[in-house]
Design an enzyme around this catalytic site. Structure first.
Site, short mmCIF file in Angstrom:
data_model
loop_
_atom_site.label_atom_id
_atom_site.label_comp_id
_atom_site.label_asym_id
_atom_site.label_seq_id
_atom_site.Cartn_x
_atom_site.Cartn_y
_atom_site.Cartn_z
N GLU A 1 -20.41 26.45 -45.93
CA GLU A 1 -20.47 24.81 -46.27
C GLU A 1 -20.90 24.48 -47.63
OE1 GLU A 1 -23.89 24.04 -43.62
OE2 GLU A 1 -24.98 25.49 -44.66
N ASP B 1 -30.31 20.25 -51.37
CA ASP B 1 -29.15 19.89 -51.37
C ASP B 1 -28.45 19.17 -52.61
OD1 ASP B 1 -29.04 21.03 -48.54
OD2 ASP B 1 -28.93 18.87 -47.89
#
Length: 611
Positions: free
Chosen positions: A255, A82
């Site tokens: 997302e 991430d």
């Protein structure tokens, strides 16, 4: 099995007996005080004369081409998922998710987007981050780092506890503020966007409209205006994207949103498809920050899901990207990806989701990282001229050693959850780290005596030397390769029926009801090994592991070979993290006054794709 040579004091490496440096493919690296050493742990004239000569790998992405300077992907190998990035002048800063590991959210710095230095962590104080009772794959999800008017901002989600929050700092090295919670933003993956007019906006992943999903995985991207003075949201919540690029096709898990602006146009990028092998990155554009946002007809702009899963040296699961523009105007993306080991079609990888770097190509008004069947490469030309200076390699094949001669722990060591007491000691014995045995275990949900470094290669070795004498059968100390609470192997020294032994445990693959780990290897220690420091070694080679032990100067003795390493893979274990090698000591629920003293720790990675 292939065995790596024993480095350091176990075997010289050609320059001076016992000298080992931390070298990687993007240039020589050295960690002051710990990574280039003499076995005597004292001043050595040879060390004072070592000169590290920088080198360049002059190969092109498709072969060799003199004069082309290339870098190696992933730029951050191992569990660094991430990624988010920002540029301040000629400096780049990058952060990653850490889930239930402490300290939370590493902050990396680079001048060339390739060679990174870990300069600190955002959440490094217990008052900022309490991870008690959190599963390994809970905790901190998907941070974003941004900079505006002399202030760094990191937004992130602490799932199951406080939700979304923001922290600030005047310097990326810290100290960072305590979290300021944003309860109005219900969801995950918050990201700040600063517009040219001075306004700021917070966007994030959230539930389906009205909390009524049309299908499993139906999510939205939402946004609030954000007040940087009070660190609170303002105005009404707005839905920017419902479902994904085309809700009629039931896209899942839109997302990790980010907005950036180029040539007066607002671009919204987001991950879609879930963070597995169907992962992708998509893009929308609009004339206003409020939208409407129109999806690109060529979406996804990044994915590898359509490629042959059995291809050699595959990179999969690419997505969760963030963009950055260099000073010369070029655009680059950092994103997560995974590297399965053979047979790649089984989707086994133990290293977790890693950080990759690739150029962003603009086709008219739309950006793309891959198109058609394009593969993410292991090598690209440098984004900007290489800037030497990274002290620890994070990419390619390398070897590292920590001799524990510093006054503080190296920043690359991490804890499992938040430590509330200092159970390790670097001062009482110079050149050793003492670790107290405590009742907590790595199968539990609190902070055990567990000091960890990431597994960063498919083929690697972790070795340590330890002085420890168990008093009871519940006292165990050694080294563990750990994916999560139910998927680990623990190589340790203990006692059994009053006799000193070396043991290998495999975790129980369930937590409810709690089950003890399984003893899968045990050997009584010889009289020689009972009175000398014990060396322990874990070798991981794709689908199998091997576990060995030896005296300080003796030959390695194999305890177990061909142990199933796929048990530690994300495919089998589940979750969002990757494997760690940890120095681990426990008294398994009993009180103990014992201490295990570790003399050194070594890690060596040797993946074929980097050779």
């Amino acid at each position: 099995m292939k065995h790596f040579p024993a480095y350091g004091r176990d075997r010289g490496v050609g320059r001076h007996p016992g000298i080992l440096s931390a070298d990687g493919p993007n240039g020589p690296a050295r960690l002051p005080g710990t990574r280039v050493f003499c076995p005597c742990k004292r001043s050595c004239p040879v060390l004072r004369t070592i000169v590290c000569a920088a080198f360049l790998v002059l190969v092109s992405c498709g072969g060799r081409a003199q004069g082309t300077q290339v870098f190696t992907n992933p730029i951050l190998a191992g569990f660094y998922p991430d990624p988010s990035i920002c540029r301040v002048g000629s400096d780049y800063y990058l952060v990653n998710s850490t889930f239930a590991y402490f300290p939370g959210i590493p902050v990396f710095h680079s001048r060339d987007l390739v060679n990174w230095t870990l300069i600190g962590h955002v959440l490094d104080r217990a008052e900022q981050l309490n991870l008690d009772k959190q599963g390994v794959s809970r905790g901190l999800f998907a941070p974003t780092i941004r900079f505006r008017n002399g202030v760094f901002y990191v937004t992130c989600t602490l799932v199951d506890i406080g939700g979304n929050f923001v922290v600030t700092a005047g310097s990326a090295e810290g100290p960072w503020s305590n979290p300021v919670w944003i309860p109005e933003a219900k969801g995950i993956d918050p990201s700040l966007f600063f517009d040219d007019d001075g306004k700021a906006y917070l966007l994030y992943n959230s539930n389906a409209p009205g909390g009524k999903p049309l299908y499993d995985g139906h999510r939205t991207i939402r946004m609030y205006e954000f007040d940087t003075g009070t660190l609170t949201v303002a105005g009404d919540e707005q839905i920017l994207v419902n479902g994904g690029t085309d809700i009629s096709t039931k896209p899942v898990w839109i997302e990790a949103p980010h907005i950036f602006k180029k040539d007066g146009i607002y671009y919204l990028i987001a991950a879609e498809g879930g963070t597995g092998d169907q992962h992708s990155e998509v893009v929308f554009r609009g004339l206003s920050v409020h939208g409407p946002y129109v999806p690109y007809g060529g979406n996804p702009i990044l994915t590898q899901r359509q490629l042959d899963p059995a291809r050699k040296a595959s990179i999969t699961s690419t997505g969760h990207a963030d963009f950055v523009q260099t000073e010369n105007g070029d655009w680059w993306a950092v994103f997560l990806g995974c590297r399965p080991y053979p047979p790649a079609e089984r989707g086994w990888y133990n290293t977790g989701r890693e950080t990759f770097l690739a150029p962003v190509n603009w086709t008219g008004v739309w950006p793309a990282i891959t198109a058609g069947n394009a593969e993410i490469r292991y090598h690209y030309p440098y984004p900007v001229p290489r800037v030497p200076g990274a002290e620890v390699p994070y990419s390619g094949n390398f070897r590292l050693r920590d001799d524990f001669t510093g006054k503080t722990l190296d920043k690359n060591w991490v804890f499992l959850r938040t430590p509330h007491e200092k159970w390790y000691d670097l001062r009482s014995r110079y050149g050793y780290i003492g670790i107290k045995l405590r009742p907590e275990t790595c199968a539990g949900d609190m902070n055990p005596s567990f000091l960890a470094r990431r597994q960063q290669h498919q083929n690697c070795t972790a070795t340590t030397a330890m002085e420890f004498f168990a008093r009871t059968e519940s006292e165990k100390a050694g080294i563990v390769v750990f994916q999560n609470e139910t998927h680990y192997y623990f190589l340790c020294q203990s006692v059994s029926r009053g006799e000193p032994v070396v043991q290998l445990y495999k975790s129980a693959a369930q937590r409810v009801p709690a089950a003890p780990p399984e003893l899968i290897g045990s050997r009584r220690l010889s009289k020689e090994l009972r009175t000398k420091p014990l060396r322990l070694k874990i070798e991981s080679h794709g689908t199998i592991c091997a576990f060995s032990y030896a005296s300080a100067g003796g030959a390695w003795q194999l305890l177990r070979d061909s142990v199933d390493a796929t048990f530690l893979s994300t495919r089998v274990a589940g979750g969002f993290v990757g494997c760690f090698f940890a120095l681990y000591a426990t008294s398994e629920g009993e009180k103990s006054a014992s201490i295990a003293y570790y003399d050194w720790f070594e890690y060596a990675g040797d993946d074929e794709v980097y050779r």
